[in-house]
Design a protein around this motif. Sequence first.
Motif, PDB file in Angstrom:
ATOM      1  N   ARG A 145     -16.138   2.694  -6.291  1.00 28.38           N
ATOM      2  CA  ARG A 145     -16.803   3.518  -7.356  1.00 28.38           C
ATOM      3  C   ARG A 145     -18.232   2.910  -7.776  1.00 28.38           C
ATOM      4  O   ARG A 145     -19.079   3.565  -8.085  1.00 28.38           O
ATOM      5  N   GLU A 146     -17.899   1.553  -8.059  1.00 29.29           N
ATOM      6  CA  GLU A 146     -18.887   0.743  -8.631  1.00 29.29           C
ATOM      7  C   GLU A 146     -20.224   0.678  -7.449  1.00 29.29           C
ATOM      8  O   GLU A 146     -21.329   0.677  -7.826  1.00 29.29           O
ATOM      9  N   GLN A 147     -19.807   0.520  -6.092  1.00 31.94           N
ATOM     10  CA  GLN A 147     -20.631   0.697  -5.177  1.00 31.94           C
ATOM     11  C   GLN A 147     -21.526   1.919  -5.124  1.00 31.94           C
ATOM     12  O   GLN A 147     -22.579   1.945  -5.072  1.00 31.94           O
ATOM     13  N   LEU A 148     -20.941   3.000  -5.148  1.00 26.70           N
ATOM     14  CA  LEU A 148     -21.689   4.307  -5.185  1.00 26.70           C
ATOM     15  C   LEU A 148     -22.354   4.506  -6.220  1.00 26.70           C
ATOM     16  O   LEU A 148     -23.443   5.053  -6.317  1.00 26.70           O
ATOM     17  N   VAL A 149     -21.868   4.115  -7.557  1.00 24.34           N
ATOM     18  CA  VAL A 149     -22.709   4.250  -8.949  1.00 24.34           C
ATOM     19  C   VAL A 149     -23.919   3.536  -8.496  1.00 24.34           C
ATOM     20  O   VAL A 149     -25.216   3.832  -8.982  1.00 24.34           O
ATOM     21  N   GLY A 150     -23.882   2.456  -8.326  1.00 24.15           N
ATOM     22  CA  GLY A 150     -24.936   1.355  -7.781  1.00 24.15           C
ATOM     23  C   GLY A 150     -25.926   1.705  -7.163  1.00 24.15           C
ATOM     24  O   GLY A 150     -27.169   1.917  -7.169  1.00 24.15           O
ATOM     25  N   ILE A 151     -25.422   2.547  -5.858  1.00 26.10           N
ATOM     26  CA  ILE A 151     -26.535   3.288  -5.024  1.00 26.10           C
ATOM     27  C   ILE A 151     -27.236   4.219  -5.560  1.00 26.10           C
ATOM     28  O   ILE A 151     -28.501   4.350  -5.512  1.00 26.10           O
ATOM     29  N   GLY A 152     -26.526   4.933  -6.541  1.00 22.71           N
ATOM     30  CA  GLY A 152     -27.180   6.008  -7.502  1.00 22.71           C
ATOM     31  C   GLY A 152     -28.253   5.485  -8.370  1.00 22.71           C
ATOM     32  O   GLY A 152     -29.263   6.079  -8.297  1.00 22.71           O
ATOM     33  N   LEU A 153     -27.770   4.553  -8.730  1.00 24.49           N
ATOM     34  CA  LEU A 153     -28.862   3.939  -9.671  1.00 24.49           C
ATOM     35  C   LEU A 153     -29.998   3.263  -8.871  1.00 24.49           C
ATOM     36  O   LEU A 153     -31.320   3.637  -9.322  1.00 24.49           O
ATOM     37  N   GLU A 154     -29.909   2.639  -7.946  1.00 23.36           N
ATOM     38  CA  GLU A 154     -31.077   1.979  -6.902  1.00 23.36           C
ATOM     39  C   GLU A 154     -32.212   3.475  -6.508  1.00 23.36           C
ATOM     40  O   GLU A 154     -33.136   3.046  -6.880  1.00 23.36           O
ATOM     41  N   MET A 155     -31.181   4.536  -6.093  1.00 24.09           N
ATOM     42  CA  MET A 155     -31.992   5.600  -5.654  1.00 24.09           C
ATOM     43  C   MET A 155     -32.855   6.393  -6.795  1.00 24.09           C
ATOM     44  O   MET A 155     -33.844   6.881  -6.544  1.00 24.09           O
ATOM     45  N   LEU A 156     -32.666   6.185  -7.954  1.00 27.05           N
ATOM     46  CA  LEU A 156     -33.240   6.634  -9.199  1.00 27.05           C
ATOM     47  C   LEU A 156     -34.589   5.990  -9.550  1.00 27.05           C
ATOM     48  O   LEU A 156     -35.198   6.187 -10.192  1.00 27.05           O
ATOM     49  N   THR A 172     -15.747  -3.992   5.716  1.00 26.50           N
ATOM     50  CA  THR A 172     -14.776  -4.438   4.557  1.00 26.50           C
ATOM     51  C   THR A 172     -14.314  -3.384   3.669  1.00 26.50           C
ATOM     52  O   THR A 172     -14.988  -2.760   3.072  1.00 26.50           O
ATOM     53  N   ARG A 173     -12.969  -3.446   3.602  1.00 34.00           N
ATOM     54  CA  ARG A 173     -12.299  -2.578   2.855  1.00 34.00           C
ATOM     55  C   ARG A 173     -12.348  -2.754   1.363  1.00 34.00           C
ATOM     56  O   ARG A 173     -12.108  -3.992   0.866  1.00 34.00           O
ATOM     57  N   LEU A 174     -12.862  -1.741   0.498  1.00 33.81           N
ATOM     58  CA  LEU A 174     -13.210  -1.779  -1.073  1.00 33.81           C
ATOM     59  C   LEU A 174     -11.822  -1.386  -1.631  1.00 33.81           C
ATOM     60  O   LEU A 174     -11.310  -0.463  -1.479  1.00 33.81           O
ATOM     61  N   THR A 175     -11.650  -1.916  -2.876  1.00 33.25           N
ATOM     62  CA  THR A 175     -10.492  -1.117  -3.641  1.00 33.25           C
ATOM     63  C   THR A 175     -11.456   0.060  -4.247  1.00 33.25           C
ATOM     64  O   THR A 175     -12.365   0.155  -4.387  1.00 33.25           O
ATOM     65  N   PRO A 176     -10.427   1.133  -4.744  1.00 37.64           N
ATOM     66  CA  PRO A 176     -11.300   2.193  -5.508  1.00 37.64           C
ATOM     67  C   PRO A 176     -12.237   1.892  -6.483  1.00 37.64           C
ATOM     68  O   PRO A 176     -13.330   2.321  -6.405  1.00 37.64           O
ATOM     69  N   ASP A 177     -11.968   0.752  -7.268  1.00 39.16           N
ATOM     70  CA  ASP A 177     -12.799   0.435  -8.321  1.00 39.16           C
ATOM     71  C   ASP A 177     -14.130  -0.082  -7.701  1.00 39.16           C
ATOM     72  O   ASP A 177     -15.304   0.269  -8.261  1.00 39.16           O
ATOM     73  N   GLN A 178     -14.169  -1.074  -6.871  1.00 37.24           N
ATOM     74  CA  GLN A 178     -15.347  -1.437  -5.984  1.00 37.24           C
ATOM     75  C   GLN A 178     -15.835  -0.727  -5.416  1.00 37.24           C
ATOM     76  O   GLN A 178     -17.133  -0.514  -5.492  1.00 37.24           O
ATOM     77  N   ARG A 198     -25.608   5.957   2.606  1.00 39.76           N
ATOM     78  CA  ARG A 198     -25.973   4.659   2.319  1.00 39.76           C
ATOM     79  C   ARG A 198     -24.851   3.718   2.318  1.00 39.76           C
ATOM     80  O   ARG A 198     -24.749   2.456   2.349  1.00 39.76           O
ATOM     81  N   ALA A 199     -23.796   4.316   1.685  1.00 39.90           N
ATOM     82  CA  ALA A 199     -22.441   3.473   1.443  1.00 39.90           C
ATOM     83  C   ALA A 199     -21.692   3.581   2.786  1.00 39.90           C
ATOM     84  O   ALA A 199     -20.745   2.812   2.748  1.00 39.90           O
ATOM     85  N   GLY A 200     -22.082   4.221   3.729  1.00 37.60           N
ATOM     86  CA  GLY A 200     -21.294   4.117   5.201  1.00 37.60           C
ATOM     87  C   GLY A 200     -20.166   4.966   4.856  1.00 37.60           C
ATOM     88  O   GLY A 200     -19.138   4.785   5.681  1.00 37.60           O
ATOM     89  N   ILE A 201     -20.101   5.949   4.315  1.00 37.13           N
ATOM     90  CA  ILE A 201     -18.758   6.879   4.030  1.00 37.13           C
ATOM     91  C   ILE A 201     -19.234   8.330   4.167  1.00 37.13           C
ATOM     92  O   ILE A 201     -20.319   8.703   4.122  1.00 37.13           O
ATOM     93  N   SER A 202     -18.204   9.260   4.286  1.00 33.30           N
ATOM     94  CA  SER A 202     -18.386  10.574   4.487  1.00 33.30           C
ATOM     95  C   SER A 202     -18.715  10.995   3.101  1.00 33.30           C
ATOM     96  O   SER A 202     -18.078  10.551   1.954  1.00 33.30           O
ATOM     97  N   ARG A 203     -19.329  12.248   2.963  1.00 29.09           N
ATOM     98  CA  ARG A 203     -19.601  12.938   1.607  1.00 29.09           C
ATOM     99  C   ARG A 203     -18.241  13.422   0.847  1.00 29.09           C
ATOM    100  O   ARG A 203     -17.972  13.100  -0.131  1.00 29.09           O
ATOM    101  N   GLY A 204     -17.278  13.758   1.915  1.00 37.22           N
ATOM    102  CA  GLY A 204     -15.839  14.195   1.447  1.00 37.22           C
ATOM    103  C   GLY A 204     -15.313  13.069   0.854  1.00 37.22           C
ATOM    104  O   GLY A 204     -14.454  13.060  -0.237  1.00 37.22           O
ATOM    105  N   LEU A 205     -15.362  11.624   1.427  1.00 36.86           N
ATOM    106  CA  LEU A 205     -14.749  10.521   0.819  1.00 36.86           C
ATOM    107  C   LEU A 205     -15.288  10.102  -0.715  1.00 36.86           C
ATOM    108  O   LEU A 205     -14.774   9.711  -1.656  1.00 36.86           O
ATOM    109  N   LEU A 206     -16.691  10.551  -0.811  1.00 35.82           N
ATOM    110  CA  LEU A 206     -17.204  10.277  -1.982  1.00 35.82           C
ATOM    111  C   LEU A 206     -16.578  10.939  -3.131  1.00 35.82           C
ATOM    112  O   LEU A 206     -16.307  10.470  -4.008  1.00 35.82           O
ATOM    113  N   PHE A 207     -16.190  12.212  -2.801  1.00 37.71           N
ATOM    114  CA  PHE A 207     -15.571  13.082  -3.647  1.00 37.71           C
ATOM    115  C   PHE A 207     -14.074  12.748  -3.717  1.00 37.71           C
ATOM    116  O   PHE A 207     -13.163  13.430  -4.594  1.00 37.71           O
TER     117      PHE A 207
END
Length: 203
Positions: free
Chosen positions: A15-26, A7-13, A42-51
């Motif tokens: 970002r929210e997903q990545l932050v949520g994963i970070g919170l879960e890991m903490l 599923t293609r996510l919007t940029p805001d979605q 965990r988000a199924g993307i490359s590290r480069g795409l995260l940045f």
Amino acid sequence: MSGKRTTRLTPDQRREQLVGIGLEMLADRSLDELSTDEVARRAGISRGLLFHYFDSKRDFYRAVVRAECDRFTAAMEPDGSLEPVAWMRALIAGFVAYVLEHRQVYLALVRGAAGSHPAVTDIVGATRETVAHRVRDGRRRLGMPDAPRTELASRAWMAFAEEAVINWPAQEPDAHEELCAFVESSFVSLLGLLDRPGALVTR
């Protein structure tokens, strides 16, 4: 050709997903141990795409800390229409419930981030000031007059309440109710000292 469609996510979605994963890991590690490589995996993307969504690891950490601090302060925001005692109890109940439910994340971020990551001290400091302001507001709502060291007493109570909730055995029956009563009694006794002649006055 068959395959799993992503599923293609919007940029805001995203970002929210990545932050949520970070919170879960903490929940089981410190902010120092939060790996952007693992977040991306965990988000199924490359590290480069995260940045692509965050300018740097520092920017990502700040987004995670800000999200947690916003969630924390929202949990401690009573309905402004409540009567003074009910307002104070809602403030305390929100704090107790939040820390009991998110103890490890709270320790990693709200309590620990300032020391381990100077880049987020402004976020943590602003959060603590928001809570301190609500404590002072609660004191005024209860009819306690302002005193020279109201702010100092408010921060002292916050430190006491935080220590009590963090170290209270959460497995005990009725932990939430007992904790709320304990923290409430400390609110009245500690902040009420400012009303007594000769107590905490500037000499």
